[in-house]
Design a protein around this motif. Structure first.
Motif, PDB file in Angstrom:
ATOM      1  N   HIS A 190     -10.925   6.252 -22.322  1.00  0.00           N
ATOM      2  CA  HIS A 190     -11.067   5.309 -21.012  1.00  0.00           C
ATOM      3  C   HIS A 190      -9.681   5.693 -20.177  1.00  0.00           C
ATOM      4  N   ASP A 191      -9.809   5.859 -18.852  1.00  0.00           N
ATOM      5  CA  ASP A 191      -8.820   6.295 -17.888  1.00  0.00           C
ATOM      6  C   ASP A 191      -8.640   5.163 -16.932  1.00  0.00           C
ATOM      7  N   PRO A 192      -7.300   4.438 -17.071  1.00  0.00           N
ATOM      8  CA  PRO A 192      -6.952   3.527 -16.458  1.00  0.00           C
ATOM      9  C   PRO A 192      -7.016   3.707 -15.175  1.00  0.00           C
ATOM     10  N   ASP A 193      -6.567   5.072 -14.421  1.00  0.00           N
ATOM     11  CA  ASP A 193      -6.571   5.306 -13.072  1.00  0.00           C
ATOM     12  C   ASP A 193      -8.140   5.482 -12.448  1.00  0.00           C
ATOM     13  N   LEU A 194      -8.971   5.438 -13.220  1.00  0.00           N
ATOM     14  CA  LEU A 194     -10.317   5.287 -12.684  1.00  0.00           C
ATOM     15  C   LEU A 194     -10.877   4.052 -12.368  1.00  0.00           C
ATOM     16  N   PRO A 195     -11.150   3.705 -11.381  1.00  0.00           N
ATOM     17  CA  PRO A 195     -11.704   2.332 -11.111  1.00  0.00           C
ATOM     18  C   PRO A 195     -13.064   2.106 -11.836  1.00  0.00           C
ATOM     19  N   GLN A 196     -13.802   3.017 -12.079  1.00  0.00           N
ATOM     20  CA  GLN A 196     -15.061   3.025 -12.740  1.00  0.00           C
ATOM     21  C   GLN A 196     -15.120   2.931 -14.194  1.00  0.00           C
ATOM     22  N   SER A 197     -13.900   3.083 -14.831  1.00  0.00           N
ATOM     23  CA  SER A 197     -13.727   3.485 -16.267  1.00  0.00           C
ATOM     24  C   SER A 197     -14.069   1.868 -17.141  1.00  0.00           C
TER      25      SER A 197
ATOM     26  N   THR B 115     -31.564   5.869  -7.554  1.00  0.00           N
ATOM     27  CA  THR B 115     -32.856   5.437  -6.811  1.00  0.00           C
ATOM     28  C   THR B 115     -33.998   4.932  -7.776  1.00  0.00           C
ATOM     29  N   LEU B 116     -33.601   4.985  -9.360  1.00  0.00           N
ATOM     30  CA  LEU B 116     -34.762   4.604 -10.330  1.00  0.00           C
ATOM     31  C   LEU B 116     -34.714   3.112 -11.031  1.00  0.00           C
ATOM     32  N   ASP B 117     -34.126   2.418 -10.200  1.00  0.00           N
ATOM     33  CA  ASP B 117     -33.847   1.005 -10.601  1.00  0.00           C
ATOM     34  C   ASP B 117     -33.177   0.675 -11.803  1.00  0.00           C
ATOM     35  N   PRO B 118     -31.902   1.348 -11.987  1.00  0.00           N
ATOM     36  CA  PRO B 118     -31.269   1.342 -13.203  1.00  0.00           C
ATOM     37  C   PRO B 118     -30.689   0.073 -13.517  1.00  0.00           C
ATOM     38  N   ALA B 119     -30.693  -0.354 -14.709  1.00  0.00           N
ATOM     39  CA  ALA B 119     -29.989  -1.749 -15.132  1.00  0.00           C
ATOM     40  C   ALA B 119     -28.347  -1.601 -14.788  1.00  0.00           C
ATOM     41  N   PRO B 120     -27.759  -2.838 -14.731  1.00  0.00           N
ATOM     42  CA  PRO B 120     -26.450  -2.780 -14.217  1.00  0.00           C
ATOM     43  C   PRO B 120     -25.401  -1.921 -15.095  1.00  0.00           C
ATOM     44  N   SER B 121     -25.893  -1.788 -16.503  1.00  0.00           N
ATOM     45  CA  SER B 121     -25.047  -0.877 -17.362  1.00  0.00           C
ATOM     46  C   SER B 121     -25.319   0.516 -17.211  1.00  0.00           C
ATOM     47  N   GLU B 122     -26.601   0.970 -16.877  1.00  0.00           N
ATOM     48  CA  GLU B 122     -26.944   2.236 -16.465  1.00  0.00           C
ATOM     49  C   GLU B 122     -26.340   2.604 -14.967  1.00  0.00           C
ATOM     50  N   ALA B 123     -26.233   1.687 -14.045  1.00  0.00           N
ATOM     51  CA  ALA B 123     -25.611   2.106 -12.820  1.00  0.00           C
ATOM     52  C   ALA B 123     -23.982   2.124 -13.023  1.00  0.00           C
ATOM     53  N   ALA B 124     -23.641   1.310 -13.933  1.00  0.00           N
ATOM     54  CA  ALA B 124     -22.141   1.793 -14.223  1.00  0.00           C
ATOM     55  C   ALA B 124     -21.753   2.988 -14.756  1.00  0.00           C
ATOM     56  N   ALA B 125     -22.585   3.409 -15.700  1.00  0.00           N
ATOM     57  CA  ALA B 125     -22.623   4.552 -16.309  1.00  0.00           C
ATOM     58  C   ALA B 125     -22.587   5.637 -15.305  1.00  0.00           C
TER      59      ALA B 125
ATOM     60  N   GLN C  44     -20.004  10.069 -11.992  1.00  0.00           N
ATOM     61  CA  GLN C  44     -19.614  10.498 -10.808  1.00  0.00           C
ATOM     62  C   GLN C  44     -18.065  10.579 -10.766  1.00  0.00           C
ATOM     63  N   ALA C  45     -17.142   9.923 -11.367  1.00  0.00           N
ATOM     64  CA  ALA C  45     -15.741   9.988 -11.229  1.00  0.00           C
ATOM     65  C   ALA C  45     -15.250  11.214 -11.783  1.00  0.00           C
ATOM     66  N   PRO C  46     -14.143  11.571 -10.923  1.00  0.00           N
ATOM     67  CA  PRO C  46     -13.262  12.976 -11.510  1.00  0.00           C
ATOM     68  C   PRO C  46     -12.781  12.818 -12.817  1.00  0.00           C
ATOM     69  N   PRO C  47     -12.841  13.838 -13.342  1.00  0.00           N
ATOM     70  CA  PRO C  47     -12.338  13.815 -14.671  1.00  0.00           C
ATOM     71  C   PRO C  47     -10.896  14.035 -14.778  1.00  0.00           C
ATOM     72  N   SER C  48     -10.272  13.394 -15.753  1.00  0.00           N
ATOM     73  CA  SER C  48      -8.663  13.422 -16.024  1.00  0.00           C
ATOM     74  C   SER C  48      -8.285  14.451 -17.078  1.00  0.00           C
ATOM     75  N   ALA C  49      -7.303  15.333 -16.818  1.00  0.00           N
ATOM     76  CA  ALA C  49      -6.957  16.165 -17.726  1.00  0.00           C
ATOM     77  C   ALA C  49      -5.719  15.757 -18.652  1.00  0.00           C
ATOM     78  N   ALA C  50      -5.250  14.447 -18.436  1.00  0.00           N
ATOM     79  CA  ALA C  50      -4.339  13.825 -19.209  1.00  0.00           C
ATOM     80  C   ALA C  50      -4.992  13.394 -20.743  1.00  0.00           C
TER      81      ALA C  50
END
Length: 297
Positions: A211-218, A28-38, A43-49
């Motif tokens: 980098h987790d390829p299964d996470l669309p946010q990565s 809600t604090l007007d992040p830059a595109p890179s900050e929004a991506a971060a 919020q993406a679930p962690p991977s144990a692999a």
């Protein structure tokens, strides 16, 4: 695509505090595109692999932007040699308009760059390299943008894969003035050296992130992060929940003042040559260790 503007330091602090409470609040604090991506990556679930390899993304300057293409490709060859001396699993991709001479090694590939937009294309090449990640691996890996004239210390890939951190930061590294032959150790300031700078503030080959390829946010986060100057990398990594740990040894050798540095083309090498003069290694044993752990630049 120009280099993304850095966020003011006061706003970085505010966003990190808000993200620690709730990523939704930070959004809600007007992040830059890179900050929004971060924040999306956070919020993406962690991977144990475990991460299985290190992927080096190399944006190589095109021959039309330099005065000596042969010298550029010769320095690239030394960079690739520093990878080939590694004992762990890695691959490297070089993005450029023209295919440079490459060793016969299946771990090293070329990604053609065909965008005709005039001007500095380093960040567009990094974006293309990040977009190419799905073709490189479907398993977790560390991704590191790497300049084509820097050198990686022997054993660094194995160190990354053994430790399995979320990311790695090159806090200590060497800076070499090619013209004078002097080498300095960059690292966090200390009581004895209060004006010394950490390596990641001087060189773009400074951070590897999981980098987790299964996470669309990565991959989108890596693409957004590498649109910035490297001084923004540690902040964005922490905002993404991928706080990097410092590698225990000086991991990269940055060679400047050789005539074709990216910084030289922007007139920004002078303060770095002064840094090398001020913090140059005087001990013969230290200089010998650098010569042992890196290919000759």
């Amino acid at each position: 695509m120009a280099q993304a503007q850095a966020t003011p330091k006061w706003k970085r602090r505010v966003l990190r505090l808000a993200a620690a409470v709730s990523p939704a609040l930070a959004l809600t604090l007007d992040p830059a595109p890179s900050e929004a991506a971060a924040l999306a990556r956070r919020q993406a679930p962690p991977s144990a692999a475990p991460a299985e390899q290190v992927i080096f993304l190399i944006p190589l300057v095109g021959p039309h932007h330099v005065g000596d293409w042969h010298a550029v490709t010769a320095r690239l060859a030394r960079t690739l040699e520093s990878f080939q001396r590694q004992s762990g699993n890695w691959q490297a991709v070089i993005c450029c308009q023209e295919r440079p001479p490459l060793p016969d090694d299946p771990r090293i590939t070329w990604l053609p760059f065909t965008d005709p937009t005039p001007g500095n294309d380093k960040w567009r090449k990094l974006a293309a390299l990040c977009d190419h990640l799905p073709a490189l691996t479907r398993k977790p890996a560390y991704v590191m943008s790497f300049d084509a004239d820097d050198l990686l210390r022997d054993g660094t890939v194995a160190e990354m894969l053994d430790q399995q951190a979320r990311g790695y930061l090159v806090a200590q590294g060497y800076v070499m003035d090619h013209a004078s032959g002097e080498v300095a150790l960059a690292g966090p300031p200390s009581l004895r050296q209060p004006l010394r700078k950490p390596f990641w503030k001087l060189c773009g080959s400074c951070m590897a992130l999981r980098h987790d390829p299964d996470l669309p946010q990565s991959a989108p986060f890596l693409r957004a992060m590498t649109a910035h100057e490297h001084r923004m990398f540690p902040y964005l990594a922490r905002l993404a929940g991928l706080a990097p740990v410092a590698l225990p040894r000086p991991a990269v050798l940055y060679v400047l003042n050789h005539g074709e540095n990216f910084g030289a083309r922007r007139g920004r090498v002078g303060f770095k040559t002064r840094f090398v003069r001020r913090f140059a290694l005087r001990d013969a044993a230290e200089r010998a260790a650098v010569a042992r752990d890196f290919p000759a630049p």
